[in-house]
Design an enzyme around this catalytic site. Structure first.
Site, short mmCIF file in Angstrom:
data_model
loop_
_atom_site.label_atom_id
_atom_site.label_comp_id
_atom_site.label_asym_id
_atom_site.label_seq_id
_atom_site.Cartn_x
_atom_site.Cartn_y
_atom_site.Cartn_z
N ASN A 1 0.95 -1.28 -0.04
CA ASN A 1 0.08 0.05 -0.04
C ASN A 1 0.81 1.38 -0.09
OD1 ASN A 1 0.65 0.55 2.82
ND2 ASN A 1 -0.38 -1.30 3.22
N ASP B 1 -3.78 -6.48 5.12
CA ASP B 1 -4.57 -7.46 5.81
C ASP B 1 -4.49 -9.04 5.45
OD1 ASP B 1 -5.92 -5.72 7.71
OD2 ASP B 1 -7.13 -4.76 6.07
N ASP C 1 -3.54 -9.97 13.04
CA ASP C 1 -3.66 -8.61 13.48
C ASP C 1 -2.75 -8.34 14.79
OD1 ASP C 1 -4.35 -6.21 14.84
OD2 ASP C 1 -6.47 -6.79 14.43
O1 C5P Z 1 -8.05 -2.98 11.20
P1 C5P Z 1 -7.31 -1.61 11.07
O2 C5P Z 1 -6.11 -2.19 9.65
O3 C5P Z 1 -7.86 -0.62 10.53
O4 C5P Z 1 -6.62 -1.36 12.31
C1 C5P Z 1 -5.55 -0.36 12.22
C2 C5P Z 1 -4.59 -0.52 13.48
O5 C5P Z 1 -4.16 -1.78 13.69
C3 C5P Z 1 -3.14 0.20 13.28
O6 C5P Z 1 -2.88 0.40 14.55
C4 C5P Z 1 -2.41 -0.60 12.54
O7 C5P Z 1 -0.99 -0.20 12.63
C5 C5P Z 1 -2.94 -2.29 13.41
N1 C5P Z 1 -3.04 -3.29 12.54
C6 C5P Z 1 -1.96 -4.31 12.85
N2 C5P Z 1 -2.05 -5.29 12.27
C7 C5P Z 1 -2.64 -5.76 11.30
C8 C5P Z 1 -3.78 -4.59 10.81
C9 C5P Z 1 -3.70 -3.47 11.37
O8 C5P Z 1 -1.31 -4.03 13.91
N3 C5P Z 1 -2.73 -6.90 10.70
#
Ligand code: C5P
Length: 434
Positions: A240, A309, A337
């Site tokens: 990204n 993701d 995550d």
């Molecule tokens: O779920 P989302 O990607 O929107 O969440 C964003 C937050 O989660 C950010 O702080 C990002 O660094 C963290 N994140 C993470 N691992 C992932 C996805 C997001 O630590 N696989």
């Protein structure tokens, strides 16, 4: 650095740049300063007292000879009240009057009566700025210890191009903050200082010589930054547009605030901030493994990384060949995550204070609050990435800090400025936590 307990008197003189003053007042107040406004008669042709009363939260002072105003707060009292007088915009006429000690209106009188530092932010046509009389007045003011902040060069309201533009509210805010921190680089603060400052952010965030209050002294801080890359084959990946600037700015701000910082970053082209231990990773899985280990004895974990993701279920060992005319199908599986897992980790005897980021294009606060709960975070930094000029892959950001009991808006500013404000808020909460 907070400006709470700081009393700032803003003097507005006649100039089109007066329309930028409400933003400056707002930004100063966001940082905790108390602001009162004095306007010259000419200033009132450019902006109304009502606007400034609304943004400053105080009646605006305009007249030296108004018995009612004098009864409320006399001009000598007002001069004594201020910790700093900032005249912005400062017209050529006002600089001349100040240089010669005139006391023929309220603002000029206050400046003569004041014992606090005075700063002027000149704003005028470029020919007026370079006129021998203005140059001489400016030198007189500098000799007397008045701060001269700006002007900047560029297009002017009259159609000319040259030096004479008032510094931007954000730059004036930075000058005020540095003034109170005692780290202002110069009495004569040239606009180029800020240009260099902005340009330097790419190479190494926050280049200004600013020793910060040691609010995170000896705290162990882990930060994830940048994008991750998920390999499809040896030459292709899914990723990204994240630049990593926000995470690097936070690492720098934390290190300058006395923290021991580990920065775990995906592929970015940014210099490592001073005093920061950098761990380079590529994939989400690598970032996860590094972060989990580093967080075992961390006091604070800030997840700014834009983690992919999903990743391809398999990575081809050799470069995939084109299948002429035939579509190809990639199967993607979910990545861990990182922040959610670490926050939920009950194995962690000493759980760090955990801050996540939420980049959203709609229902920003609602989604951020949901994420705060779902990922068991202590705070989340919500930003609206539907605005293309801020946030993702840009130098500026505007965010809202969200925690269980409250919210705080940090209006648009450079990422290092936002980073400092986030660090200040987090340090406050860490201190409360004990
Ligand atoms: O779920 P989302 O990607 O929107 O969440 C964003 C937050 O989660 C950010 O702080 C990002 O660094 C963290 N994140 C993470 N691992 C992932 C996805 C997001 O630590 N696989």
């Amino acid at each position: 650095m907070s400006l709470s307990q700081r009393k700032i008197l803003i003097g507005i003189t006649g100039g089109i740049a007066a329309y930028k003053v409400p933003e400056l007042v707002r930004r100063l107040r966001d940082h905790g300063a108390e602001v009162q406004i004095v306007m010259t008669e000419a200033a009132q042709s450019f902006i109304t007292t009502l606007t400034l009363q609304a943004v400053s939260g105080h009646p605006v002072h305009t007249s030296l000879l108004d018995p009612a105003a004098e009864a409320a707060m006399g001009h000598i009292e007002l001069a004594r009240w201020a910790d700093l007088i900032l005249v912005a915009p400062a017209s050529a006429d006002f600089m001349a009057r100040l240089a010669h000690g005139h006391a023929n209106d309220l603002l000029a009188t206050l400046c003569v009566a004041a014992r606090c530092p005075i700063a002027v932010a000149p704003a005028m046509n470029q020919a007026m700025w370079s006129a021998p009389a203005t140059v001489a007045n400016c030198q007189t003011l500098l000799q007397r210890g008045v701060y001269v902040w700006g002007p900047a060069s560029g297009a002017q309201a009259c159609g000319d191009v040259g030096a004479g533009r008032m510094l931007e509210p954000e730059q004036l805010l930075l000058a005020v903050r540095q003034h109170f921190q005692g780290v202002l680089p110069d009495q004569r603060l040239r606009a180029e200082t800020f240009t260099d400052y902005t340009a330097s952010l790419n190479a190494s965030p926050l280049q200004l010589p600013s020793p910060l209050p040691q609010i995170l002294r000896d705290q162990r801080v882990v930060i994830t930054a940048g994008p991750t890359r998920e390999a499809i084959d040896p030459v292709r990946f899914i990723s990204n547009y994240s630049s990593g600037k926000m995470g690097f700015a936070l690492a720098d701000a934390a290190a300058r605030s006395g923290a021991i910082v580990t920065l775990i970053t995906g592929p970015v082209s940014l210099a490592t901030p001073n005093q920061v231990t950098r761990i380079d990773v590529v994939s989400a899985q690598e970032m996860f493994d590094s972060a989990r280990t580093a967080c075992q004895d961390a006091d604070l974990f800030i997840a700014t990384a834009a983690v992919a993701d999903y990743r391809p279920e398999t990575t081809a060992g050799q470069k995939m060949k084109k299948q002429k005319g035939a579509p190809i199908t990639l199967t993607l599986i979910e990545n861990p995550d990182i922040v959610g897992t670490i926050a939920g980790d009950t194995q962690n005897a000493k759980r760090p204070f955990i801050v996540g980021f939420a980049a959203e294009t709609q229902n920003v606060l609602q989604y951020a609050r949901d994420k705060l709960v779902r990922k068991h975070l202590d705070m989340i930094v919500a930003n609206d990435v539907s605005q293309t000029e801020i946030g993702f892959n840009s130098d500026d950001n505007a965010v809202t800090l969200v925690w269980a009991e409250g919210e705080k808006v940090l209006p648009r500013a450079s990422k290092p400025t936002i980073a400092l404000q986030i660090i200040e808020e987090v340090a406050l909460r860490l201190a409360q936590k004990g």
